[in-house]
Motif scaffolding. Structure first.
Motif, mmCIF file in Angstrom:
data_model
loop_
_atom_site.group_PDB
_atom_site.id
_atom_site.type_symbol
_atom_site.label_atom_id
_atom_site.label_comp_id
_atom_site.label_asym_id
_atom_site.label_seq_id
_atom_site.Cartn_x
_atom_site.Cartn_y
_atom_site.Cartn_z
ATOM 1 N N GLY A 66 28.280 33.202 45.066
ATOM 2 C CA GLY A 66 27.023 33.007 45.758
ATOM 3 C C GLY A 66 26.311 34.317 46.029
ATOM 4 O O GLY A 66 26.840 35.409 45.766
ATOM 5 N N PRO A 67 25.088 34.257 46.572
ATOM 6 C CA PRO A 67 24.324 35.473 46.871
ATOM 7 C C PRO A 67 25.092 36.377 47.830
ATOM 8 O O PRO A 67 25.687 35.915 48.802
ATOM 9 N N LYS A 121 30.016 40.082 43.742
ATOM 10 C CA LYS A 121 30.532 39.752 42.411
ATOM 11 C C LYS A 121 30.724 41.005 41.544
ATOM 12 O O LYS A 121 31.701 41.102 40.802
ATOM 13 N N THR A 122 29.780 41.962 41.628
ATOM 14 C CA THR A 122 29.938 43.180 40.832
ATOM 15 C C THR A 122 31.177 43.953 41.276
ATOM 16 O O THR A 122 31.911 44.513 40.454
ATOM 17 N N HIS A 123 31.430 43.950 42.567
ATOM 18 C CA HIS A 123 32.628 44.585 43.109
ATOM 19 C C HIS A 123 33.881 43.921 42.548
ATOM 20 O O HIS A 123 34.838 44.601 42.144
ATOM 21 N N VAL A 124 33.864 42.593 42.477
ATOM 22 C CA VAL A 124 35.015 41.852 41.960
ATOM 23 C C VAL A 124 35.253 42.168 40.489
ATOM 24 O O VAL A 124 36.400 42.401 40.064
ATOM 25 N N ILE A 125 34.173 42.187 39.690
ATOM 26 C CA ILE A 125 34.336 42.491 38.265
ATOM 27 C C ILE A 125 34.899 43.898 38.081
ATOM 28 O O ILE A 125 35.814 44.128 37.276
ATOM 29 N N MET A 153 34.467 34.428 33.665
ATOM 30 C CA MET A 153 33.045 34.117 33.615
ATOM 31 C C MET A 153 32.534 34.075 35.050
ATOM 32 O O MET A 153 33.057 33.310 35.871
ATOM 33 N N VAL A 154 31.545 34.886 35.337
ATOM 34 C CA VAL A 154 30.993 34.957 36.689
ATOM 35 C C VAL A 154 29.597 34.348 36.664
ATOM 36 O O VAL A 154 28.765 34.698 35.809
#
Length: 601
Positions: free
Chosen positions: A29-30, A34-38, A241-242
């Motif tokens: 979600g917003p 997500k970039t941190h996770v990748i 896949m994000v």
């Protein structure tokens, strides 16, 4: 690489980082990091030797800027195994493979990429050649792009294409072939064809990647879905896949949000939901969740705010757009006066239709509040323009730590230290500053922007960074467009170089943008104006349920840009070509529970 790198992750984030024995679909979600996770997942895979030699990892992003940001974060964490990663866009990956093996699918490896303006000119030419002069070349190009997104070419007899369109499409493709050109649609479609039909590249590139990662999967089209499936299915260990189908707002560009769940089904992926919002205060997250939950047939995902602040959300109606604009201008002025913001750039005016913001902008101008309409820009935000703006700022104040920091940040975000073979971004930034201090003999003015960029050696950096002559032209053209914008903004508004650079970089001015343009950005205060039911949702979408759903997602994306407060405003009446007519508030406002709104300030 120490595993202490992976501290400060939520349970869901750590699961996404550390699960290595399966395919994963991450619904992020917003503001969920997500970039941190990748980034952390890539570090985890290499830290634990989960990608043995000679295998590697493929990471696909949707923009070069996103790829550069990821490289920057990895470099900041001490990652060094760059020869084991291919990171970039779908088009960049296709470009690389076709350069190496394009002849297997009838492409000369020294091909060039046709520019957008040249595509339109070519469409005009084939329309005239085909004797169909009443067709708009822009409409023809959009049609051809849509066909290529679906993998449809003119020589496929099993695909129904109208005779006239097939004739024009054939002429278009033949001209590209004769000139040794490809367009961006070809890069993905021909790469997919190459990996399906050519034995050597198929063997090499469907086996060399141990893990496959793709970001923003909700923005993929059909060809990108098939290419991802081909590569990820063959991955020896798994894929990541994000996506966030709630932020799927690019259907007009061929994006198919159903791809998110199609790739999950094809790969048998395990689903992980990142529902913690690190960006927005509680009431904004609750309001956004209430809006998006009203979409029919939506896959349910709950989000919650990490912030312990409640935040604010306001709803206001006005007699007409003039009254709306005056009050929004007063509110924004008040934020600065009350020291709620220290920079005008911490606020944004977001609207579905640019014309609906006009009265707000007039009110800002009347109060001498600087504003900047990002839709006016001729250049695209990218590493070379970020560096260019930072260099122009440094030229005005070459001995300031702020100027050096801006250049260093641009170098770091662009991943340029590796290209320039420096130890870190500071080394590159210092060398650029040295060149300016030693060689700048002209006044740092907007008129001299081009000379300053030349002295700093940015075009030389572009040449080292690029993989082809076409790439050099693309980046240089974008940089020159930025220089043109610098001069024009300065001339139009009588600004000095420091003022215009700050404005273009997002400082010192209220940011004005569309809902589409707001994606990926964040602001302390967001003003969503013109929320009438024929503007958002657009009147063109009222009879199409899927279009209404996408309009709702545009509302959702715009609202979730706010960190501290969101102001939702609309006019009860508006002038139309039929005279003054009453307007209804956006139906999406009714999805937000009344108790979430605060009393107007």
């Amino acid at each position: 690489m120490a595993l202490s790198t992976f501290k400060n992750l939520t349970v869901e984030q750590y699961d996404a980082v550390s699960a290595t024995d399966t395919h994963l679909l991450i619904l992020a979600g917003p503001g969920s990091g997500k970039t941190h996770v990748i980034t952390e997942r890539i570090l985890y895979l290499f830290a634990n030797d989960l990608i043995p030699e000679p295998y590697g990892l493929l990471a696909v992003t949707f923009t070069n800027a996103a790829a550069n940001e990821m490289r920057s974060r990895l470099r900041a964490k001490g990652f060094t195994q760059w020869d084991r990663i291919w990171m970039g866009t779908f088009h960049g990956f296709g470009h690389y493979l076709l350069r190496c093996y394009g002849s297997d699918v009838g492409v000369r490896e020294d091909f060039e990429i046709i520019e957008r303006d040249d595509q339109i000119a070519l469409c005009q030419q084939v329309i005239q050649t085909g004797g169909l002069g009443n067709i708009d070349p822009n409409n023809l190009l959009r049609t051809l792009e849509d066909l290529k997104r679906r993998g449809v070419y003119p020589n496929q007899d099993d695909v129904p294409i109208a005779f006239g369109l097939r004739t024009l499409y054939t002429l278009y493709q033949q001209t590209l072939t004769d000139r040794n050109l490809l367009d961006y649609g070809d890069l993905v479609t021909l790469t997919l064809k190459l990996l399906r039909e050519s034995a050597l590249p198929k063997r090499l590139f469907t086996t060399c990647f141990r893990y496959v990662l793709v970001d923003e999967f909700q923005d993929t089209d059909i060809q990108q879905l098939d290419l991802t499936h081909l590569l990820a299915e063959a991955a020896a260990a798994g894929s990541l896949m994000v996506a966030d189908d709630d932020q799927s707002i690019y259907r007009f560009r061929g994006a198919n949000r159903a791809n998110v769940y199609e790739i999950e089904a094809r790969l048998g992926s395990r689903r992980i939901i990142l529902g913690a919002n690190f960006r927005s205060d509680q009431v904004i997250v609750e309001a956004a969740q209430a809006v998006i939950s009203c979409e029919e047939n939506r896959h349910p995902k709950q989000t919650s705010a990490i912030s312990n602040r409640r935040g604010h959300i306001y709803r206001a109606d006005f007699a007409d757009p003039i009254a709306e604009g005056d009050q929004v201008g007063a509110w924004i002025y008040g934020l600065k006066e009350q020291q709620a913001i220290d920079d005008w750039g911490q606020t944004a005016v977001i609207t579905r239709a640019r014309w609906r913001a006009e009265q707000v902008l007039n009110a800002l101008s009347n109060r001498s509040i600087p504003w900047f309409d990002r839709a006016r820009l001729k250049f695209q935000d990218s590493w070379e323009t970020s560096l260019g703006l930072a260099v122009l700022f440094l030229a005005v104040e070459p001995n300031s730590s702020d100027g050096l920091h801006r250049v260093m940040t641009a170098v770091e975000d662009g991943g340029l230290s590796f290209v320039m073979r420096d130890d870190d971004a500071l080394d590159t930034a210092r060398r650029i500053r040295h060149q300016i201090l030693e060689n700048l003999t002209i006044d740092p003015t907007p008129a001299n922007a081009s000379e300053i960029i030349e002295i700093a050696g940015i075009e030389d950096i572009i040449r080292k960074f690029s993989w082809s002559a076409a790439d050099i032209r693309r980046l240089t053209t974008n940089l020159n467009a930025m220089i043109t914008d610098v001069r024009q903004e300065a001339d139009t508004l009588s600004l000095d170089l420091l003022q215009v650079v700050n404005r273009l970089a997002g400082y010192g001015a209220v940011q004005v943008m569309s809902g589409h343009g707001s994606k990926g950005k964040e602001f302390d205060y967001v003003f969503m104006v013109g929320l009438e039911d024929d503007v958002l949702p657009s009147y063109r979408t009222h009879n199409d349920p899927e279009s209404i759903n996408e309009e709702r997602r545009i509302f959702y994306v715009s609202l979730t840009r706010a960190k501290k407060a969101a102001y939702l405003t609309y006019a009860n009446q508006r002038e139309t070509r039929f005279g003054r007519m009453r307007r209804s508030p956006s139906r999406f406002l009714e999805h937000i529970p009344a108790e979430l709104f605060d009393a107007l300030p």
